[in-house]
Design a protein around this motif. Structure first.
Motif, PDB file in Angstrom:
ATOM      1  N   TYR A 195      27.561 -10.560  65.649  1.00  0.00           N
ATOM      2  CA  TYR A 195      26.966  -9.252  65.811  1.00  0.00           C
ATOM      3  C   TYR A 195      26.030  -8.953  64.657  1.00  0.00           C
ATOM      4  CZ  TYR A 195      29.282  -8.498  70.147  1.00  0.00           C
ATOM      5  OH  TYR A 195      29.630  -8.623  71.472  1.00  0.00           O
ATOM      6  N   ARG A 196      25.833  -9.970  63.785  1.00  0.00           N
ATOM      7  CA  ARG A 196      24.804  -9.887  62.761  1.00  0.00           C
ATOM      8  C   ARG A 196      24.413 -11.308  62.386  1.00  0.00           C
ATOM      9  NH1 ARG A 196      21.761  -5.579  61.940  1.00  0.00           N
ATOM     10  NH2 ARG A 196      21.884  -4.641  59.874  1.00  0.00           N
ATOM     11  N   PHE A 197      23.118 -11.595  62.393  1.00  0.00           N
ATOM     12  CA  PHE A 197      22.657 -12.861  61.815  1.00  0.00           C
ATOM     13  C   PHE A 197      22.658 -12.724  60.299  1.00  0.00           C
ATOM     14  CE2 PHE A 197      20.418 -12.866  65.971  1.00  0.00           C
ATOM     15  CZ  PHE A 197      20.922 -14.057  66.470  1.00  0.00           C
TER      16      PHE A 197
ATOM     17  N   GLY B   5      14.419  -8.147  54.376  1.00  0.00           N
ATOM     18  CA  GLY B   5      15.770  -8.491  53.912  1.00  0.00           C
ATOM     19  C   GLY B   5      16.333  -7.469  52.946  1.00  0.00           C
ATOM     20  N   HIS B   6      17.340  -6.665  53.405  1.00  0.00           N
ATOM     21  CA  HIS B   6      17.964  -5.687  52.507  1.00  0.00           C
ATOM     22  C   HIS B   6      19.487  -5.678  52.664  1.00  0.00           C
ATOM     23  CE1 HIS B   6      16.778  -2.412  55.707  1.00  0.00           C
ATOM     24  NE2 HIS B   6      17.832  -3.085  56.097  1.00  0.00           N
ATOM     25  N   GLU B   7      20.034  -6.847  52.968  1.00  0.00           N
ATOM     26  CA  GLU B   7      21.500  -7.011  52.975  1.00  0.00           C
ATOM     27  C   GLU B   7      21.809  -8.241  52.127  1.00  0.00           C
ATOM     28  OE1 GLU B   7      22.687  -4.995  57.266  1.00  0.00           O
ATOM     29  OE2 GLU B   7      22.579  -7.185  57.167  1.00  0.00           O
TER      30      GLU B   7
ATOM     31  N   VAL C  21      20.382  -9.961  58.534  1.00  0.00           N
ATOM     32  CA  VAL C  21      19.136  -9.707  59.278  1.00  0.00           C
ATOM     33  C   VAL C  21      19.311  -8.401  60.042  1.00  0.00           C
ATOM     34  CG1 VAL C  21      17.557 -10.586  61.038  1.00  0.00           C
ATOM     35  CG2 VAL C  21      18.728 -12.182  59.478  1.00  0.00           C
ATOM     36  N   CYS C  22      18.620  -7.359  59.559  1.00  0.00           N
ATOM     37  CA  CYS C  22      18.725  -6.024  60.147  1.00  0.00           C
ATOM     38  C   CYS C  22      17.581  -5.817  61.133  1.00  0.00           C
ATOM     39  CB  CYS C  22      18.634  -4.995  59.020  1.00  0.00           C
ATOM     40  SG  CYS C  22      18.724  -3.285  59.554  1.00  0.00           S
ATOM     41  N   HIS C  23      17.832  -5.007  62.169  1.00  0.00           N
ATOM     42  CA  HIS C  23      16.740  -4.733  63.119  1.00  0.00           C
ATOM     43  C   HIS C  23      15.562  -4.048  62.414  1.00  0.00           C
ATOM     44  CE1 HIS C  23      16.041  -4.661  67.632  1.00  0.00           C
ATOM     45  NE2 HIS C  23      14.928  -4.166  67.133  1.00  0.00           N
ATOM     46  N   SER C  24      15.850  -3.357  61.305  1.00  0.00           N
ATOM     47  CA  SER C  24      14.757  -2.737  60.531  1.00  0.00           C
ATOM     48  C   SER C  24      13.782  -3.807  60.015  1.00  0.00           C
ATOM     49  CB  SER C  24      15.323  -1.964  59.342  1.00  0.00           C
ATOM     50  OG  SER C  24      16.206  -0.966  59.774  1.00  0.00           O
ATOM     51  N   ASP C  25      14.290  -4.989  59.659  1.00  0.00           N
ATOM     52  CA  ASP C  25      13.417  -6.070  59.184  1.00  0.00           C
ATOM     53  C   ASP C  25      12.378  -6.394  60.243  1.00  0.00           C
ATOM     54  OD1 ASP C  25      15.416  -6.077  57.275  1.00  0.00           O
ATOM     55  OD2 ASP C  25      16.182  -8.086  57.763  1.00  0.00           O
TER      56      ASP C  25
ATOM     57  N   LEU D 257      25.871  -4.196  53.164  1.00  0.00           N
ATOM     58  CA  LEU D 257      24.891  -3.543  52.292  1.00  0.00           C
ATOM     59  C   LEU D 257      23.897  -2.670  53.047  1.00  0.00           C
ATOM     60  CD1 LEU D 257      25.152  -3.933  49.239  1.00  0.00           C
ATOM     61  CD2 LEU D 257      26.059  -5.903  50.414  1.00  0.00           C
ATOM     62  N   CYS D 258      23.720  -2.897  54.377  1.00  0.00           N
ATOM     63  CA  CYS D 258      22.941  -1.932  55.168  1.00  0.00           C
ATOM     64  C   CYS D 258      23.762  -1.457  56.362  1.00  0.00           C
ATOM     65  CB  CYS D 258      21.599  -2.485  55.609  1.00  0.00           C
ATOM     66  SG  CYS D 258      20.770  -1.333  56.736  1.00  0.00           S
ATOM     67  N   ALA D 259      24.113  -2.371  57.271  1.00  0.00           N
ATOM     68  CA  ALA D 259      24.842  -1.938  58.475  1.00  0.00           C
ATOM     69  C   ALA D 259      26.136  -1.226  58.096  1.00  0.00           C
ATOM     70  CB  ALA D 259      25.139  -3.145  59.366  1.00  0.00           C
TER      71      ALA D 259
ATOM     72  N   GLY E   1      21.303  -3.421  48.502  1.00  0.00           N
ATOM     73  CA  GLY E   1      21.056  -2.904  49.849  1.00  0.00           C
ATOM     74  C   GLY E   1      19.596  -2.525  50.052  1.00  0.00           C
ATOM     75  N   CYS E   2      19.384  -1.354  50.613  1.00  0.00           N
ATOM     76  CA  CYS E   2      18.041  -0.967  51.077  1.00  0.00           C
ATOM     77  C   CYS E   2      17.179  -0.342  49.995  1.00  0.00           C
ATOM     78  CB  CYS E   2      18.168   0.017  52.238  1.00  0.00           C
ATOM     79  SG  CYS E   2      19.140  -0.629  53.597  1.00  0.00           S
ATOM     80  N   MET E   3      17.752  -0.037  48.822  1.00  0.00           N
ATOM     81  CA  MET E   3      16.984   0.645  47.767  1.00  0.00           C
ATOM     82  C   MET E   3      17.031  -0.167  46.484  1.00  0.00           C
ATOM     83  SD  MET E   3      18.367   4.539  47.921  1.00  0.00           S
ATOM     84  CE  MET E   3      20.111   4.174  47.948  1.00  0.00           C
TER      85      MET E   3
END
Ligand code: NAP
Ligand code: ZN
Length: 350
Positions: A338-340, A62-64, A40-44, A157-159, A88-90
Protein backbone atom coordinates in the motif's frame (compact mmCIF):
# COMPACT_ATOMS: atom_id res chain seq x y z
CA UNK A 1 29.40 21.21 -1.81
CA UNK A 2 28.16 17.69 -1.07
CA UNK A 3 27.92 15.40 -4.07
CA UNK A 4 24.67 13.41 -4.38
CA UNK A 5 22.91 11.12 -6.85
CA UNK A 6 19.18 11.04 -7.47
CA UNK A 7 16.37 10.25 -9.86
CA UNK A 8 14.90 13.47 -11.20
CA UNK A 9 12.03 14.61 -13.40
CA UNK A 10 13.46 16.71 -16.25
CA UNK A 11 10.02 17.68 -17.58
CA UNK A 12 6.40 16.92 -16.73
CA UNK A 13 5.91 14.27 -19.41
CA UNK A 14 9.11 12.17 -19.44
CA UNK A 15 10.08 9.33 -17.11
CA UNK A 16 12.32 10.19 -14.15
CA UNK A 17 15.99 9.43 -14.74
CA UNK A 18 19.39 9.39 -13.05
CA UNK A 19 20.96 12.73 -12.11
CA UNK A 20 24.20 13.79 -10.32
CA UNK A 21 24.06 17.04 -8.40
CA UNK A 22 25.42 18.98 -5.43
CA UNK A 23 23.76 19.62 -2.08
CA UNK A 24 24.80 22.44 0.23
CA UNK A 25 27.75 21.94 2.56
CA UNK A 26 26.44 21.10 6.04
CA UNK A 27 26.03 24.19 8.27
CA UNK A 28 26.67 24.18 12.06
CA UNK A 29 22.98 23.32 12.75
CA UNK A 30 22.73 20.70 9.98
CA UNK A 31 22.56 16.92 10.04
CA UNK A 32 24.00 15.08 7.02
CA UNK A 33 22.09 11.86 6.34
CA UNK A 34 22.91 8.80 4.26
CA UNK A 35 19.48 7.86 2.88
CA UNK A 36 18.49 4.19 3.21
CA UNK A 37 14.86 4.31 2.04
CA UNK A 38 12.34 6.79 0.66
CA UNK A 39 8.60 6.25 0.36
CA UNK A 40 6.69 7.19 -2.79
CA UNK A 41 3.82 9.57 -2.05
CA UNK A 42 1.11 10.51 -4.54
CA UNK A 43 2.21 14.12 -3.91
CA UNK A 44 5.54 13.25 -5.60
CA UNK A 45 3.64 12.28 -8.73
CA UNK A 46 1.31 15.34 -8.63
CA UNK A 47 4.34 17.63 -8.33
CA UNK A 48 6.59 15.84 -10.86
CA UNK A 49 3.84 16.08 -13.48
CA UNK A 50 3.19 19.81 -12.81
CA UNK A 51 -0.33 19.02 -11.57
CA UNK A 52 0.06 21.65 -8.83
CA UNK A 53 1.77 24.25 -11.05
CA UNK A 54 5.04 24.30 -12.93
CA UNK A 55 8.08 23.20 -10.91
CA UNK A 56 11.75 24.04 -11.56
CA UNK A 57 13.71 21.30 -13.34
CA UNK A 58 15.44 18.99 -12.71
CA UNK A 59 13.02 18.13 -9.90
CA UNK A 60 13.84 15.48 -7.26
CA UNK A 61 10.74 14.21 -5.36
CA UNK A 62 10.65 12.24 -2.12
CA UNK A 63 9.59 13.30 1.40
CA UNK A 64 9.41 10.01 3.31
CA UNK A 65 13.10 9.68 4.10
CA UNK A 66 14.76 7.24 6.50
CA UNK A 67 18.52 7.09 6.83
CA UNK A 68 21.49 7.12 9.17
CA UNK A 69 23.34 10.18 10.39
CA UNK A 70 26.62 10.56 8.49
CA UNK A 71 27.84 13.75 10.18
CA UNK A 72 26.54 16.51 12.45
CA UNK A 73 27.39 20.22 12.58
CA UNK A 74 29.09 21.80 15.62
CA UNK A 75 25.80 23.18 17.02
CA UNK A 76 23.80 19.95 16.70
CA UNK A 77 22.87 18.56 20.11
CA UNK A 78 20.17 15.92 19.56
CA UNK A 79 21.78 13.56 17.03
CA UNK A 80 24.85 11.35 16.84
CA UNK A 81 26.61 9.74 13.88
CA UNK A 82 24.99 6.38 13.03
CA UNK A 83 21.55 7.12 14.50
CA UNK A 84 18.43 6.08 12.58
CA UNK A 85 16.61 9.26 11.55
CA UNK A 86 13.79 10.46 9.35
CA UNK A 87 12.89 13.54 7.33
CA UNK A 88 9.34 14.28 6.24
CA UNK A 89 7.75 16.98 4.12
CA UNK A 90 9.47 20.04 5.66
CA UNK A 91 13.12 21.07 5.96
CA UNK A 92 12.77 24.64 7.25
CA UNK A 93 10.38 27.31 8.56
CA UNK A 94 10.77 30.72 10.24
CA UNK A 95 10.67 29.17 13.76
CA UNK A 96 9.44 32.53 15.14
CA UNK A 97 5.80 33.00 14.11
CA UNK A 98 2.77 31.88 16.15
CA UNK A 99 2.42 28.72 14.06
CA UNK A 100 6.04 27.72 14.67
CA UNK A 101 5.78 28.63 18.37
CA UNK A 102 2.74 26.35 18.59
CA UNK A 103 4.71 23.50 16.99
CA UNK A 104 2.68 23.77 13.78
CA UNK A 105 5.57 24.53 11.41
CA UNK A 106 3.51 23.17 8.50
CA UNK A 107 1.22 26.21 8.78
CA UNK A 108 4.12 28.73 8.88
CA UNK A 109 3.92 31.12 5.91
CA UNK A 110 7.62 30.47 5.28
CA UNK A 111 7.87 26.72 5.64
CA UNK A 112 10.22 25.12 3.13
CA UNK A 113 9.10 21.83 1.59
CA UNK A 114 11.61 19.00 1.32
CA UNK A 115 11.44 19.27 -2.47
CA UNK A 116 10.66 22.11 -4.84
CA UNK A 117 10.99 24.89 -2.24
CA UNK A 118 13.47 27.76 -1.95
CA UNK A 119 16.34 26.67 0.30
CA UNK A 120 16.95 29.11 3.18
CA UNK A 121 20.16 31.06 2.63
CA UNK A 122 20.70 30.08 -1.00
CA UNK A 123 17.25 30.46 -2.59
CA UNK A 124 18.08 27.36 -4.64
CA UNK A 125 15.47 24.64 -5.09
CA UNK A 126 15.33 21.94 -2.42
CA UNK A 127 15.81 18.37 -3.66
CA UNK A 128 13.96 15.44 -2.10
CA UNK A 129 14.68 11.92 -1.01
CA UNK A 130 14.88 9.93 -4.28
CA UNK A 131 18.57 10.35 -3.55
CA UNK A 132 21.49 8.86 -1.64
CA UNK A 133 22.08 11.73 0.81
CA UNK A 134 20.46 14.83 2.21
CA UNK A 135 21.49 17.76 4.42
CA UNK A 136 18.76 19.01 6.81
CA UNK A 137 18.52 21.54 9.66
CA UNK A 138 18.48 19.66 13.00
CA UNK A 139 15.03 20.96 14.01
CA UNK A 140 13.44 19.11 11.06
CA UNK A 141 15.16 15.75 11.67
CA UNK A 142 13.17 13.05 13.52
CA UNK A 143 14.29 10.06 15.58
CA UNK A 144 13.04 6.78 14.12
CA UNK A 145 12.56 3.95 16.66
CA UNK A 146 15.23 1.29 16.04
CA UNK A 147 12.63 -1.38 16.75
CA UNK A 148 10.77 -0.59 13.50
CA UNK A 149 11.76 -1.97 10.09
CA UNK A 150 13.41 1.13 8.55
CA UNK A 151 12.00 0.55 5.05
CA UNK A 152 8.43 0.10 6.30
CA UNK A 153 8.86 3.06 8.67
CA UNK A 154 9.71 5.49 5.83
CA UNK A 155 6.03 6.13 4.88
CA UNK A 156 5.34 7.23 8.45
CA UNK A 157 7.18 10.48 7.64
CA UNK A 158 4.33 11.65 5.35
CA UNK A 159 1.47 9.14 5.11
CA UNK A 160 1.77 8.42 8.85
CA UNK A 161 1.81 11.98 10.17
CA UNK A 162 -0.71 13.26 7.61
CA UNK A 163 -3.30 10.82 8.94
CA UNK A 164 -2.20 10.83 12.61
CA UNK A 165 -2.50 14.61 12.96
CA UNK A 166 -6.19 14.97 11.96
CA UNK A 167 -7.13 11.82 13.88
CA UNK A 168 -5.66 13.49 16.98
CA UNK A 169 -6.98 16.99 16.20
CA UNK A 170 -10.55 15.72 15.80
CA UNK A 171 -10.06 13.53 18.91
CA UNK A 172 -10.73 10.14 17.40
CA UNK A 173 -10.89 7.38 19.98
CA UNK A 174 -12.84 4.52 21.54
CA UNK A 175 -16.59 4.45 20.95
CA UNK A 176 -16.37 6.33 17.64
CA UNK A 177 -17.19 5.08 14.16
CA UNK A 178 -14.57 6.48 11.78
CA UNK A 179 -14.55 6.32 7.98
CA UNK A 180 -11.43 6.23 5.81
CA UNK A 181 -12.04 7.06 2.14
CA UNK A 182 -9.49 5.60 -0.31
CA UNK A 183 -7.22 2.67 0.57
CA UNK A 184 -3.84 3.84 -0.73
CA UNK A 185 -0.73 5.04 1.06
CA UNK A 186 -2.47 7.52 3.35
CA UNK A 187 -5.64 5.46 3.69
CA UNK A 188 -3.98 2.27 4.88
CA UNK A 189 -2.01 4.21 7.51
CA UNK A 190 -5.24 5.90 8.63
CA UNK A 191 -6.82 2.47 9.16
CA UNK A 192 -3.92 1.22 11.29
CA UNK A 193 -3.65 4.44 13.34
CA UNK A 194 -7.39 4.95 13.94
CA UNK A 195 -7.64 1.31 15.00
CA UNK A 196 -4.70 1.70 17.41
CA UNK A 197 -6.47 4.78 18.86
CA UNK A 198 -9.42 2.54 19.67
CA UNK A 199 -11.96 3.61 17.02
CA UNK A 200 -14.25 1.38 15.00
CA UNK A 201 -12.94 1.79 11.42
CA UNK A 202 -14.86 1.55 8.15
CA UNK A 203 -13.04 1.74 4.79
CA UNK A 204 -14.74 3.31 1.78
CA UNK A 205 -13.06 2.04 -1.38
CA UNK A 206 -13.70 2.11 -5.14
CA UNK A 207 -11.70 -1.15 -5.49
CA UNK A 208 -13.66 -4.32 -4.69
CA UNK A 209 -10.33 -6.19 -4.88
CA UNK A 210 -9.14 -4.40 -1.70
CA UNK A 211 -11.89 -5.65 0.66
CA UNK A 212 -9.87 -8.53 2.14
CA UNK A 213 -6.77 -6.37 2.52
CA UNK A 214 -8.79 -3.63 4.25
CA UNK A 215 -9.95 -6.16 6.85
CA UNK A 216 -6.45 -7.60 7.26
CA UNK A 217 -5.18 -4.04 7.85
CA UNK A 218 -7.71 -3.67 10.68
CA UNK A 219 -10.94 -2.34 9.17
CA UNK A 220 -14.08 -3.55 10.94
CA UNK A 221 -16.20 -3.03 7.82
CA UNK A 222 -15.70 -2.13 4.16
CA UNK A 223 -18.11 -0.18 1.94
CA UNK A 224 -17.77 -0.09 -1.85
CA UNK A 225 -18.27 3.63 -2.40
CA UNK A 226 -19.53 3.27 -5.97
CA UNK A 227 -22.51 1.19 -4.69
CA UNK A 228 -25.25 3.81 -4.09
CA UNK A 229 -27.37 1.46 -1.96
CA UNK A 230 -24.42 0.54 0.27
CA UNK A 231 -23.64 4.23 0.70
CA UNK A 232 -27.25 5.13 1.51
CA UNK A 233 -27.25 2.45 4.22
CA UNK A 234 -24.45 4.37 6.02
CA UNK A 235 -26.35 7.70 6.20
CA UNK A 236 -25.73 9.62 9.43
CA UNK A 237 -23.57 6.83 10.88
CA UNK A 238 -20.08 8.38 11.25
CA UNK A 239 -18.41 10.49 13.95
CA UNK A 240 -15.53 11.43 11.64
CA UNK A 241 -14.39 10.70 8.07
CA UNK A 242 -10.85 11.06 6.71
CA UNK A 243 -10.87 11.44 2.92
CA UNK A 244 -7.54 10.50 1.27
CA UNK A 245 -8.64 10.21 -2.38
CA UNK A 246 -6.16 11.66 -4.89
CA UNK A 247 -8.74 12.47 -7.61
CA UNK A 248 -11.76 14.79 -7.92
CA UNK A 249 -14.98 13.08 -6.82
CA UNK A 250 -18.49 13.78 -5.52
CA UNK A 251 -18.24 14.54 -1.80
CA UNK A 252 -21.99 14.54 -1.11
CA UNK A 253 -22.46 10.79 -0.52
CA UNK A 254 -19.71 10.91 2.14
CA UNK A 255 -21.05 14.07 3.80
CA UNK A 256 -24.40 12.30 4.06
CA UNK A 257 -22.69 9.57 6.11
CA UNK A 258 -21.72 12.04 8.88
CA UNK A 259 -23.68 12.33 12.13
CA UNK A 260 -24.87 15.73 13.40
CA UNK A 261 -21.90 18.07 14.02
CA UNK A 262 -19.44 15.56 12.54
CA UNK A 263 -16.56 16.45 10.19
CA UNK A 264 -15.08 15.02 7.02
CA UNK A 265 -11.44 16.10 6.72
CA UNK A 266 -9.95 16.27 3.25
CA UNK A 267 -6.32 15.24 2.74
CA UNK A 268 -6.05 14.67 -1.04
CA UNK A 269 -4.93 17.52 -3.28
CA UNK A 270 -6.15 16.47 -6.74
CA UNK A 271 -4.98 18.17 -9.93
CA UNK A 272 -8.51 19.51 -10.53
CA UNK A 273 -11.07 20.62 -7.89
CA UNK A 274 -13.81 18.36 -6.53
CA UNK A 275 -17.31 19.28 -7.69
CA UNK A 276 -18.68 21.72 -5.09
CA UNK A 277 -20.46 19.81 -2.32
CA UNK A 278 -24.12 20.57 -1.66
CA UNK A 279 -24.44 23.21 1.08
CA UNK A 280 -27.73 21.60 2.12
CA UNK A 281 -25.83 18.43 3.00
CA UNK A 282 -23.84 20.45 5.55
CA UNK A 283 -26.62 22.76 6.82
CA UNK A 284 -28.89 19.93 7.80
CA UNK A 285 -27.14 18.33 10.79
CA UNK A 286 -24.50 21.15 10.99
CA UNK A 287 -21.83 19.03 9.33
CA UNK A 288 -18.33 20.29 8.41
CA UNK A 289 -15.86 19.67 5.62
CA UNK A 290 -12.29 20.53 6.70
CA UNK A 291 -8.71 20.12 5.51
CA UNK A 292 -5.43 19.20 7.19
CA UNK A 293 -1.78 19.48 6.12
CA UNK A 294 0.80 16.91 7.31
CA UNK A 295 1.68 17.63 10.99
CA UNK A 296 4.18 19.61 13.05
CA UNK A 297 7.63 18.36 14.00
CA UNK A 298 6.80 17.62 17.67
CA UNK A 299 3.65 15.78 16.61
CA UNK A 300 5.62 13.83 13.98
CA UNK A 301 7.99 12.65 16.73
CA UNK A 302 4.96 11.77 18.89
CA UNK A 303 3.54 9.74 15.98
CA UNK A 304 6.85 7.91 15.41
CA UNK A 305 7.04 7.06 19.11
CA UNK A 306 3.37 5.93 19.07
CA UNK A 307 4.17 3.68 16.10
CA UNK A 308 7.22 2.35 17.94
CA UNK A 309 5.09 1.42 20.96
CA UNK A 310 2.30 -0.14 18.86
CA UNK A 311 4.61 -1.75 16.25
CA UNK A 312 2.93 0.14 13.41
CA UNK A 313 4.59 0.54 10.00
CA UNK A 314 3.36 0.70 6.41
CA UNK A 315 2.65 -2.32 4.20
CA UNK A 316 5.21 -1.75 1.47
CA UNK A 317 6.50 -2.90 -1.89
CA UNK A 318 10.25 -2.29 -1.84
CA UNK A 319 11.51 -1.24 -5.28
CA UNK A 320 14.83 -0.31 -6.84
CA UNK A 321 14.75 3.30 -8.01
CA UNK A 322 14.90 2.09 -11.61
CA UNK A 323 11.24 0.98 -11.19
CA UNK A 324 9.92 4.37 -10.09
CA UNK A 325 8.19 5.14 -13.38
CA UNK A 326 6.26 1.84 -13.31
CA UNK A 327 5.31 2.60 -9.69
CA UNK A 328 3.84 5.94 -10.81
CA UNK A 329 1.80 4.20 -13.53
CA UNK A 330 0.41 1.76 -10.96
CA UNK A 331 -0.36 4.58 -8.54
CA UNK A 332 -2.53 6.24 -11.19
CA UNK A 333 -4.54 2.99 -11.43
CA UNK A 334 -5.09 2.85 -7.61
CA UNK A 335 -2.85 -0.23 -7.69
CA UNK A 336 -0.65 0.43 -4.66
CA UNK A 337 -0.26 -2.28 -2.00
CA UNK A 338 0.00 0.00 0.00
CA UNK A 339 3.12 2.14 -0.34
CA UNK A 340 6.07 1.86 -2.70
CA UNK A 341 9.38 2.41 -0.95
CA UNK A 342 12.62 3.03 -2.84
CA UNK A 343 15.74 1.15 -1.74
CA UNK A 344 18.34 3.92 -2.01
CA UNK A 345 21.14 1.36 -2.41
CA UNK A 346 19.87 0.84 -5.97
CA UNK A 347 21.11 4.34 -6.90
CA UNK A 348 24.60 2.84 -7.10
CA UNK A 349 23.51 1.18 -10.35
CA UNK A 350 22.78 4.57 -11.92
P1 NAP B 1 -2.49 6.79 -3.25
O1 NAP B 1 -1.60 5.85 -2.52
O2 NAP B 1 -2.43 6.86 -4.72
O3 NAP B 1 -3.99 6.48 -2.73
C1 NAP B 1 -5.10 7.22 -3.17
C2 NAP B 1 -6.31 6.32 -3.16
O4 NAP B 1 -7.45 7.09 -3.57
C3 NAP B 1 -6.27 5.17 -4.13
O5 NAP B 1 -5.57 4.05 -3.67
C4 NAP B 1 -7.75 4.88 -4.32
O6 NAP B 1 -8.24 4.08 -3.26
C5 NAP B 1 -8.41 6.23 -4.18
N1 NAP B 1 -8.85 6.69 -5.50
C6 NAP B 1 -10.12 6.64 -5.96
N2 NAP B 1 -10.20 7.11 -7.19
C7 NAP B 1 -8.97 7.46 -7.56
C8 NAP B 1 -8.45 7.97 -8.76
N3 NAP B 1 -9.20 8.24 -9.83
N4 NAP B 1 -7.11 8.18 -8.82
C9 NAP B 1 -6.33 7.94 -7.75
N5 NAP B 1 -6.81 7.44 -6.58
C10 NAP B 1 -8.11 7.20 -6.49
O7 NAP B 1 -2.23 8.30 -2.76
P2 NAP B 1 -1.65 8.82 -1.35
O8 NAP B 1 -0.16 8.89 -1.44
O9 NAP B 1 -2.31 8.11 -0.26
O10 NAP B 1 -2.14 10.35 -1.39
C11 NAP B 1 -3.52 10.65 -1.44
C12 NAP B 1 -3.71 12.14 -1.67
O11 NAP B 1 -3.30 12.85 -0.49
C13 NAP B 1 -2.89 12.72 -2.81
O12 NAP B 1 -3.68 13.72 -3.47
C14 NAP B 1 -1.72 13.38 -2.11
O13 NAP B 1 -1.14 14.42 -2.85
C15 NAP B 1 -2.41 13.89 -0.88
N6 NAP B 1 -1.53 14.16 0.27
C16 NAP B 1 -1.91 15.15 1.11
C17 NAP B 1 -1.18 15.42 2.24
C18 NAP B 1 -1.64 16.48 3.20
O14 NAP B 1 -0.83 16.95 4.01
N7 NAP B 1 -2.90 16.85 3.18
C19 NAP B 1 -0.02 14.69 2.50
C20 NAP B 1 0.32 13.66 1.65
C21 NAP B 1 -0.44 13.38 0.54
P3 NAP B 1 -9.37 2.96 -3.52
O15 NAP B 1 -8.80 2.03 -4.53
O16 NAP B 1 -9.52 2.36 -2.17
O17 NAP B 1 -10.62 3.68 -3.98
ZN1 ZN C 1 3.49 12.90 0.95
Amino acid sequence: MTHASAYAAFDAASPLKYWDFERRDPRPDDVEIDILFCGVCHSDLHAAKDEWGVVDRPFVPGHEIVGRVKSVGADVTRFKVGELVGVGCMVDSCLQCHECEDGLEQYCNHFVPTYGGPEAGTGKQTYGGYSDRVVVKEHFVLKVPETLDPAAAAPLLCAGITTYSPLRHWKVGPGQRVGVVGLGGLGHMAVKLAKAMGAQVVVFTTSASKVDDAKRLGADEVVISTDADAMAAEAGAFDFILNTVAAPHNLDPFIACLKRDATMTMLGVPAAPHPSPSVAGMIFKRRSVAGSLIGGIAETQEMLDFCGVHGITADIELIPIQEINTAYERMLKSDVKYRFVIDAASLAQG
